[in-house]
Design a protein around this motif. Structure first.
Motif, PDB file in Angstrom:
ATOM      1  N   ASP A 422       0.836  -1.209   0.000  1.00 58.17           N
ATOM      2  CA  ASP A 422       0.000   0.000   0.000  1.00 58.17           C
ATOM      3  C   ASP A 422       0.868   1.256   0.000  1.00 58.17           C
ATOM      4  O   ASP A 422       0.613   2.210  -0.756  1.00 58.17           O
ATOM      5  CB  ASP A 422      -0.926   0.006   1.218  1.00 58.17           C
ATOM      6  N   HIS A 425       2.470   1.701  -3.446  1.00 64.57           N
ATOM      7  CA  HIS A 425       1.590   2.261  -4.484  1.00 64.57           C
ATOM      8  C   HIS A 425       1.455   3.775  -4.341  1.00 64.57           C
ATOM      9  O   HIS A 425       1.357   4.496  -5.341  1.00 64.57           O
ATOM     10  CB  HIS A 425       0.216   1.587  -4.422  1.00 64.57           C
ATOM     11  N   HIS A 426       1.473   4.267  -3.097  1.00 57.56           N
ATOM     12  CA  HIS A 426       1.435   5.718  -2.891  1.00 57.56           C
ATOM     13  C   HIS A 426       2.701   6.384  -3.447  1.00 57.56           C
ATOM     14  O   HIS A 426       2.618   7.376  -4.183  1.00 57.56           O
ATOM     15  CB  HIS A 426       1.296   6.037  -1.395  1.00 57.56           C
ATOM     16  N   GLN A 428       4.798   5.179  -5.560  1.00 59.15           N
ATOM     17  CA  GLN A 428       4.916   4.930  -7.011  1.00 59.15           C
ATOM     18  C   GLN A 428       4.305   6.088  -7.795  1.00 59.15           C
ATOM     19  O   GLN A 428       4.886   6.569  -8.780  1.00 59.15           O
ATOM     20  CB  GLN A 428       4.228   3.618  -7.360  1.00 59.15           C
ATOM     21  N   LYS A 429       3.141   6.555  -7.355  1.00 58.33           N
ATOM     22  CA  LYS A 429       2.493   7.699  -8.012  1.00 58.33           C
ATOM     23  C   LYS A 429       3.351   8.953  -7.881  1.00 58.33           C
ATOM     24  O   LYS A 429       3.497   9.731  -8.833  1.00 58.33           O
ATOM     25  CB  LYS A 429       1.118   7.940  -7.391  1.00 58.33           C
ATOM     26  N   TYR A 430       3.925   9.135  -6.697  1.00 58.00           N
ATOM     27  CA  TYR A 430       4.795  10.292  -6.456  1.00 58.00           C
ATOM     28  C   TYR A 430       6.015  10.259  -7.371  1.00 58.00           C
ATOM     29  O   TYR A 430       6.381  11.278  -7.983  1.00 58.00           O
ATOM     30  CB  TYR A 430       5.210  10.297  -4.985  1.00 58.00           C
ATOM     31  N   LYS A 432       6.402   8.740 -10.281  1.00 58.82           N
ATOM     32  CA  LYS A 432       6.014   8.967 -11.677  1.00 58.82           C
ATOM     33  C   LYS A 432       5.675  10.436 -11.928  1.00 58.82           C
ATOM     34  O   LYS A 432       5.925  10.969 -13.019  1.00 58.82           O
ATOM     35  CB  LYS A 432       4.824   8.082 -12.041  1.00 58.82           C
ATOM     36  N   LYS A 433       5.111  11.091 -10.941  1.00 62.00           N
ATOM     37  CA  LYS A 433       4.763  12.507 -11.096  1.00 62.00           C
ATOM     38  C   LYS A 433       6.000  13.389 -11.124  1.00 62.00           C
ATOM     39  O   LYS A 433       6.070  14.372 -11.879  1.00 62.00           O
ATOM     40  CB  LYS A 433       3.851  12.943  -9.937  1.00 62.00           C
ATOM     41  N   GLU A 434       7.014  13.012 -10.347  1.00 64.17           N
ATOM     42  CA  GLU A 434       8.190  13.862 -10.184  1.00 64.17           C
ATOM     43  C   GLU A 434       9.301  13.577 -11.197  1.00 64.17           C
ATOM     44  O   GLU A 434      10.214  14.397 -11.353  1.00 64.17           O
ATOM     45  CB  GLU A 434       8.752  13.689  -8.770  1.00 64.17           C
ATOM     46  N   ARG A 438       8.596   5.874 -16.279  1.00 64.29           N
ATOM     47  CA  ARG A 438       7.253   5.273 -16.291  1.00 64.29           C
ATOM     48  C   ARG A 438       7.227   3.904 -15.621  1.00 64.29           C
ATOM     49  O   ARG A 438       6.186   3.459 -15.140  1.00 64.29           O
ATOM     50  CB  ARG A 438       6.724   5.134 -17.719  1.00 64.29           C
TER      51      ARG A 438
END
Length: 503
Positions: A422, A425-426, A428-430, A432-434, A438
Motif C-alpha cells: 500500500d 503504491h502511494h 509509485q504515483k509520487y 512517476k509525477k516527479e 514510467r
C-alpha cells in the motif's frame, strides 16, 4: 587422458578456461561416470567460487582427492580450490570471532580475510609440476578473493604483486601459490594463470607425459565439456537455458558487428541491492536463452561472480570498467572489445551510489559519468531497508532528477526490499509525477535462511543466486526491462567544470 574439474555447488567452472584442459566433471559423490575418481583421472583442477562457504566439500570428494594425491597425480586448486586443499579457512569476515571451515590439510597453509581484486604479475620462486623450469619468471593473472591472508609452513612457489588491499591502495608482495613436499599438489590465488601463461599448461601436459595425439584428445574432450557446463543454469539447480527465445528477445540477436544493447543497474547508495538484482536479471535472462555479459563499474569484481555463477560466464579484462586509477579497462576499450562478441545483452553493475565520487578530481570516478559517456540507460535501485519506503522514494526522485538534468536516461526504477504494498503504491504515483520514469517496480524483502547471503561479507553462491533469479522472475517484467536496453556509443567524459555546473 582424463583431467577432472570439480563441479559442486559454489564452484565457478566457467569463470576461466583452465587452459582448456579439463575433460571430465568430478561431483560431490567422488565419482566420474560411475567410477571412483582416483581410478580414472590423471589429474584434477579445483576451481574458485564459494566451495568452503557452501559446505560442498563432501567426505567422498575429499577421500578421492586424498587418493589422487597419494598416487602422485597432479592436483591444482585455484582460490576456493586452494582453500579446499589447505588446513582451514576463517570465513568470519565482520564476525567478532573466527568462523572456521576445515580443508583437506594436503597443503600446510591456512586462510583468513584479505580482499584483493587486482590484475597481477606473479614471480615464480620454486619448482613444482606447474612451475618446473620457470623459477624467476613472471606470470600474469588476476585475484578475486575475500580470504587472501595466508599463514603456515607450506612451500611458497608464487608471489603476487598487488596494488590494493581491503579497498585501500597498499602495494605489496604476497604469497600467491604453495606446493606440497612432493610438488604434485599446488594451490594458487591466481585466477587465469593457465589461460594467460601457456608455459604452465605445457608443464602440466609434460608432467602427464601426454603425446601429441593425447593432447589433441584432451582439447577435443574439453570442447564437449564446455558445452555440457553451459547446459545448466548454476550447478545442480535442474534449470536449463531455453534453446529458443521469444520475439521480444529476438531483436537482441541482430547486428553481429555492433555493441550489444546495454543497461546499467545503479543505485542511490551502497547496500541497496544492486548485486542481488543484477544477478537475478542475468540468471533469469540466461535461463530464457539470452547470452548475457555482466560487467562491473570499478575494481570489485567479486560483485559479479554470482551472475557469472548462473550464466557460466568468464571473467574478462573488460569485466571491470576503470574509474580513476581503479579497475581494469577503460570504458571505450571495453565497449570495443564487446563489439564483435556473441552476447545478446550487457548488464553493467554500478559502484556504490550512482553519484559517489563524481566530484573527485579524477575523471571518471562515478557510475553517472560512465553512463553518460556512452549513453547507457540506467535502472535506478533504492533500498527500503534503512530509511523505509518513503525515504527510498524521496532519495531516488532527487537522484533521478539530477540524472535527467545531466541527460542520462532512467527508463526504470526499482524500490528494493519493499515491505508494504500500500505504501509502495502511494510512492509509485509520487515517483512517476516527479520524474520522467514510467516503469516503477517493487521487489519484496527476501528472507534468507542463514548467514552466507551477502557478497560483501560471506556468500553461499547457490542460495544467493537462486533466490535472486526467482525474485527477478516472479516480480520483474523481463520483456519490459529488455526493451529499456539500447546500444551504447562512447562519446567521451564530462570535464570537471561541466560536472561542477550540475551542482
Amino acid at each position: 587422458m582424463k583431467i577432472g574439474l570439480v563441479y559442486v555447488k559454489g564452484a565457478v567452472p566457467g569463470f576461466e578456461d583452465f587452459g582448456f584442459l579439463p575433460t571430465h566433471l568430478l561431483k560431490g559423490n567422488g565419482m566420474v561416470k560411475g567410477e571412483k575418481a582416483h581410478k580414472v583421472l590423471d589429474g584434477l583442477i579445483i576451481p574458485g567460487g564459494s566451495i568452503m562457504e557452501s559446505g560442498s566439500l563432501t567426505g567422498e570428494l575429499g577421500e578421492e582427492i586424498h587418493r589422487m594425491n597419494q598416487e602422485g597425480k597432479f592436483i591444482l586448486g585455484i582460490c576456493s580450490g586452494f582453500q579446499v586443499l589447505a588446513q582451514k579457512t576463517d570465513i568470519g569476515r565482520r564476525s567478532p570471532c573466527p568462523i572456521i571451515k576445515e580443508g583437506l590439510g594436503i597443503l600446510d597453509v591456512s586462510f583468513s580475510p584479505l580482499i584483493s581484486n587486482d590484475q597481477v604479475e606473479a614471480t615464480i620462486v620454486d619448482e613444482s609440476f606447474l612451475t618446473r623450469g620457470l623459477r624467476g619468471e613472471t606470470i600474469s593473472g588476476f585475484h578475486c578473493h575475500t580470504y587472501g591472508q595466508l599463514e603456515g609452513e607450506g612451500s611458497t612457489i608464487l608471489k603476487s604483486k598487488i596494488k590494493r588491499v581491503n579497498y585501500s591502495d597498499s602495494p605489496q608482495e604476497v604469497v600467491a601459490g604453495v606446493k606440497n613436499l612432493e610438488g604434485n599438489v599446488v594451490g594458487t590465488m591466481l585466477h587465469g594463470c593457465l589461460d594467460e601463461n601457456p608455459a604452465l599448461v605445457e608443464n602440466i601436459l609434460e608432467f602427464l607425459g601426454a603425446s601429441e595425439k593425447q593432447v589433441q584428445g584432451i582439447y577435443n574432450d574439453n570442447k564437449e565439456l564446455l558445452k555440457k557446463i553451459k547446459q545448466e543454469v548454476g550447478i545442480e539447480t535442474g534449470l536449463k537455458p531455453f534453446e529458443t527465445v521469444n520475439k521480444t528477445m529476438n531483436k537482441f540477436r541482430e547486428g553481429a558487428d555492433r555493441i550489444p544493447p546495454t543497461l546499467m543497474i545503479a543505485s542511490t547508495g551502497s547496500d541497496s541491492g544492486k548485486t542481488f538484482i543484477s544477478t537475478g536479471l542475468a540468471g533469469a535472462l540466461y535461463k530464457k536463452g539470452l547470452k548475457v555479459a555482466i560487467l562491473k563499474v570499478g575494481p570489485d569484481i567479486r560483485d559479479i561472480v554470482p551472475a557469472l555463477y548462473l550464466t557460466k560466464g568468464k571473467m574478462e579484462k573488460y569485466s571491470s570498467i576503470k574509474i580513476g586509477h581503479l579497475g581494469w579497462m577503460e570504458l571505450s576499450l571495453a565497449l570495443e572489445n564487446l563489439k564483435k562478441s556473441q552476447f545478446d545483452l550487457i548488464i553493467i553493475e554500478g559502484v556504490m551510489g550512482v553519484f559517489t565520487g563524481i566530484l573527485n578530481e579524477k575523471i571518471p570516478y562515478s557510475g553517472a559519468e560512465i553512463a553518460l559517456a556512452a549513453n547507457i540507460p540506467v535502472i535506478m535501485v533504492s533500498g527500503c531497508n534503512k530509511g523505509g519506503i518513503e525515504t527510498a522514494a524521496v532519495d531516488v526522485v532527487s537522484q533521478v532528477k539530477l540524472l535527467e538534468k545531466m541527460g542520462i536516461k532512467v527508463p526504470g526504477i526499482i524500490l528494493n526490499r519493499v515491505y508494504n504494498q500500500d505504501i509502495f503504491h502511494h510512492v509509485q504515483k509520487y515517483i512517476k509525477k516527479e520524474t520522467l520514469t514510467r516503469q516503477v517496480m517493487a521487489l519484496p524483502k527476501v528472507k534468507m535462511k542463514q548467514r552466507g547471503t551477502t557478497p560483501e561479507v560471506e556468500i553461499k553462491l547457490e542460495e544467493f543466486c537462486i533466490s535472486a533469479l526467482k525474485t527477478a522472475e516472479e516480480h520483474l517484467d523481463l520483456n519490459k526491462i529488455l526493451m529499456m536496453a539500447h546500444e551504447p556509443e562512447f562519446n567521451g567524459y564530462l570535464t570537471r567544470e561541466d560536472i561542477e555546473n550540475f551542482f
